[in-house]
Design a protein around this motif. Structure first.
Motif, PDB file in Angstrom:
ATOM      1  N   ALA A 184     -21.889  97.582 -66.826  1.00  0.00           N
ATOM      2  CA  ALA A 184     -22.933  97.833 -65.834  1.00  0.00           C
ATOM      3  C   ALA A 184     -24.127  98.511 -66.484  1.00  0.00           C
ATOM      4  CB  ALA A 184     -22.396  98.701 -64.697  1.00  0.00           C
ATOM      5  N   TRP A 233     -19.470 105.077 -61.604  1.00  0.00           N
ATOM      6  CA  TRP A 233     -18.537 103.985 -61.865  1.00  0.00           C
ATOM      7  C   TRP A 233     -17.165 104.485 -62.316  1.00  0.00           C
ATOM      8  CZ3 TRP A 233     -19.339  99.779 -59.542  1.00  0.00           C
ATOM      9  CH2 TRP A 233     -20.621  99.257 -59.382  1.00  0.00           C
ATOM     10  N   GLN A 268     -22.791  93.770 -64.302  1.00  0.00           N
ATOM     11  CA  GLN A 268     -23.873  94.106 -63.374  1.00  0.00           C
ATOM     12  C   GLN A 268     -25.123  94.247 -64.229  1.00  0.00           C
ATOM     13  OE1 GLN A 268     -25.322  97.780 -62.653  1.00  0.00           O
ATOM     14  NE2 GLN A 268     -26.891  96.271 -62.137  1.00  0.00           N
ATOM     15  N   PHE A 280     -26.619  93.161 -56.058  1.00  0.00           N
ATOM     16  CA  PHE A 280     -25.957  94.471 -56.090  1.00  0.00           C
ATOM     17  C   PHE A 280     -26.813  95.534 -55.410  1.00  0.00           C
ATOM     18  CE2 PHE A 280     -25.313  98.495 -58.572  1.00  0.00           C
ATOM     19  CZ  PHE A 280     -24.177  98.881 -57.886  1.00  0.00           C
ATOM     20  N   ASP A 305     -30.930  93.280 -58.512  1.00  0.00           N
ATOM     21  CA  ASP A 305     -30.091  93.258 -59.705  1.00  0.00           C
ATOM     22  C   ASP A 305     -28.761  92.627 -59.311  1.00  0.00           C
ATOM     23  OD1 ASP A 305     -32.104  94.570 -61.145  1.00  0.00           O
ATOM     24  OD2 ASP A 305     -31.371  96.529 -60.507  1.00  0.00           O
ATOM     25  N   TRP A 306     -28.067  92.083 -60.296  1.00  0.00           N
ATOM     26  CA  TRP A 306     -27.004  91.134 -59.979  1.00  0.00           C
ATOM     27  C   TRP A 306     -25.638  91.525 -60.524  1.00  0.00           C
ATOM     28  CZ3 TRP A 306     -28.759  87.824 -56.517  1.00  0.00           C
ATOM     29  CH2 TRP A 306     -30.144  87.624 -56.467  1.00  0.00           C
ATOM     30  N   MET A 307     -24.624  91.235 -59.727  1.00  0.00           N
ATOM     31  CA  MET A 307     -23.237  91.244 -60.166  1.00  0.00           C
ATOM     32  C   MET A 307     -22.830  89.811 -60.443  1.00  0.00           C
ATOM     33  SD  MET A 307     -21.216  94.052 -60.152  1.00  0.00           S
ATOM     34  CE  MET A 307     -21.237  95.730 -59.521  1.00  0.00           C
ATOM     35  N   LEU A 336     -14.526  93.640 -56.779  1.00  0.00           N
ATOM     36  CA  LEU A 336     -15.849  93.451 -56.195  1.00  0.00           C
ATOM     37  C   LEU A 336     -15.858  93.765 -54.699  1.00  0.00           C
ATOM     38  CD1 LEU A 336     -17.009  90.256 -58.088  1.00  0.00           C
ATOM     39  CD2 LEU A 336     -18.086  92.510 -58.175  1.00  0.00           C
TER      40      LEU A 336
END
Length: 416
Positions: free
Chosen positions: A34, A50, A94, A141, A303-305, A321
């Motif tokens: 991440a 996290w 991520q 995300f 922003d992306w997972m 997830l």
């Protein structure tokens, strides 16, 4: 957009439910990479969040361990790309982009990872931005939208009575601010950190953008050329953007000037509002000024997972997830970093919380915001080229710079 919604209870109960969430028959260790949204030097690194979430998840799922790796934003995309190239893809990442991996069939789709109730909870504009050929591979995300920020104290000192709604009004205010001794009347960050954001916001003000309604690149459109021609003549050549070269000025530098009370106007995101208030800045926030009136569109960023297929851990990936996106966990992260949600239910929860009243104006813009063309596999290299070169459009002929970018984009585009 998916998960945080339709019931935080559902998100938790799915951890022990049947079907896609049936108990694992053997132990699994997930490698999770991440980006860091905080600063380790100030003890707000994302690693703390996290690590805590991973331990909490492991307590509920004794057969799944999560190996957390946090990497700074300057390097995380490149590091993940290198892992994939070396056939050591993480289970879940991520990061900033997903399309290149989706194009190579390296990712699980969202419907393989989430129940329908969670997948349908993603804000539609974000789910669309995460989709290639109508299949969602990029799981949003966090998100943000952009608005126009101004320092009310500096405005008052310069006898400016209201925020600008048009570009011409912005210029008039910048002239007054400069005459009153403001170091940076308007902060114009076209350096390599995030030039693509600043550029797109000016394009939107002229009803332009990076692509047209069918997804074709339009860098050298009349609207985009007009936008940069105006900025060059009325702000840069008029010396209303401060003493540094805007083509070498990064967003963090412009924001630092704003937080120090040295910049009168900038385009910013929700986190900047939180920071400005903490710094004691009396800040005003309004829609982006446009060529003839307030811009009808604004920039949205996500922003992306993504979950990689390589290790074959689809079931465990889905469980983790789903836990990541439960409402309580999501809101904790969003509140920590002043970001916007990606699901309908989290948005509703944020609206109901009086502590988030400043964010509602950004939330209101998100459903109709314009996003980068992140579902095009070419966007990664095109975005990099924008960062490197678009700043020159305020020093030389904008048409030439934008036409060069158009040729680069077309030669790079895979058609996705």
């Amino acid at each position: 957009m998916a998960a945080i919604g339709i019931a935080s209870a559902l998100a938790i109960t799915t951890l022990t439910a049947c079907g896609n969430n049936s108990p694992l028959n053997s132990d699994v260790t997930l490698h999770f990479v991440a980006a860091d949204y905080g600063d380790p030097k100030t003890n707000n690194s994302s690693k703390v969040y996290w690590d805590d979430l991973a331990r909490s998840f492991e307590e509920r799922n004794p057969h799944i361990k999560v190996d957390v790796q946090i990497i700074d934003w300057d390097h995380v995309d490149d590091k993940v790309a290198q892992m994939v190239k070396e056939n050591k893809a993480p289970d879940i990442a991520q990061i900033g982009s997903y399309a290149a991996y989706a194009a190579k069939s390296q990712l699980y789709s969202a419907d393989e990872l989430f129940p329908i109730s969670m997948q349908s909870d993603f804000i539609p504009s974000l789910a669309d931005a995460g989709s290639v050929d109508r299949t969602e591979y990029g799981i949003p995300f966090v998100s943000s939208s952009r608005m126009f920020f101004y320092n009310k104290k500096l405005f008052k000192n310069a006898d400016i009575t209201k925020a600008p709604e048009t570009w011409d009004e912005l210029k008039e205010d910048a002239v007054k601010l400069k005459a009153d001794g403001v170091k940076v009347p308007y902060g114009l960050p076209l350096g390599t950190e995030e030039a693509q954001a600043e550029a797109m916001m000016w394009m939107l003000g002229a009803q332009g953008g990076y692509t047209d309604t069918v997804g074709s690149y339009t860098f050298d459109s009349d609207a985009n050329v007009q936008a940069f021609s105006w900025v060059k003549k009325n702000l840069v050549d008029a010396k209303l953007v401060g003493p540094t070269d805007p083509a070498k000025t990064n967003r963090r530098d412009t924001f630092a000037d704003f937080l120090a009370g040295k910049a009168g106007m900038v385009m910013g995101h929700p986190t900047l509002l939180t920071q400005a208030k903490a710094a004691g800045i009396d800040v005003g926030v309004v829609p982006l000024p446009g060529e003839t009136g307030p811009a009808t569109d604004t920039l949205g960023v996500a922003d992306w997972m993504m979950a990689f297929k390589q290790n074959g851990n689809k079931e465990a990936d889905g469980k983790f997830l789903q836990y990541v996106f439960n409402e309580q966990n999501s809101l904790k992260f969003l509140n920590e970093y002043g970001l916007l949600p990606v699901t309908i239910t989290a948005s509703q929860a944020m609206r109901k919380n009086p502590a988030n009243k400043d964010l509602v104006q950004f939330l209101n813009l998100l459903p109709e915001a314009r996003f980068y063309p992140v579902n095009k596999t070419s966007w990664g290299p095109v975005s990099d080229q924008v960062k490197k070169t678009i700043g020159q459009a305020v020093h030389s002929d904008p048409k030439t710079v934008l036409s060069d970018l158009q040729r680069f984009a077309l030669s790079t585009d895979s058609g996705k």
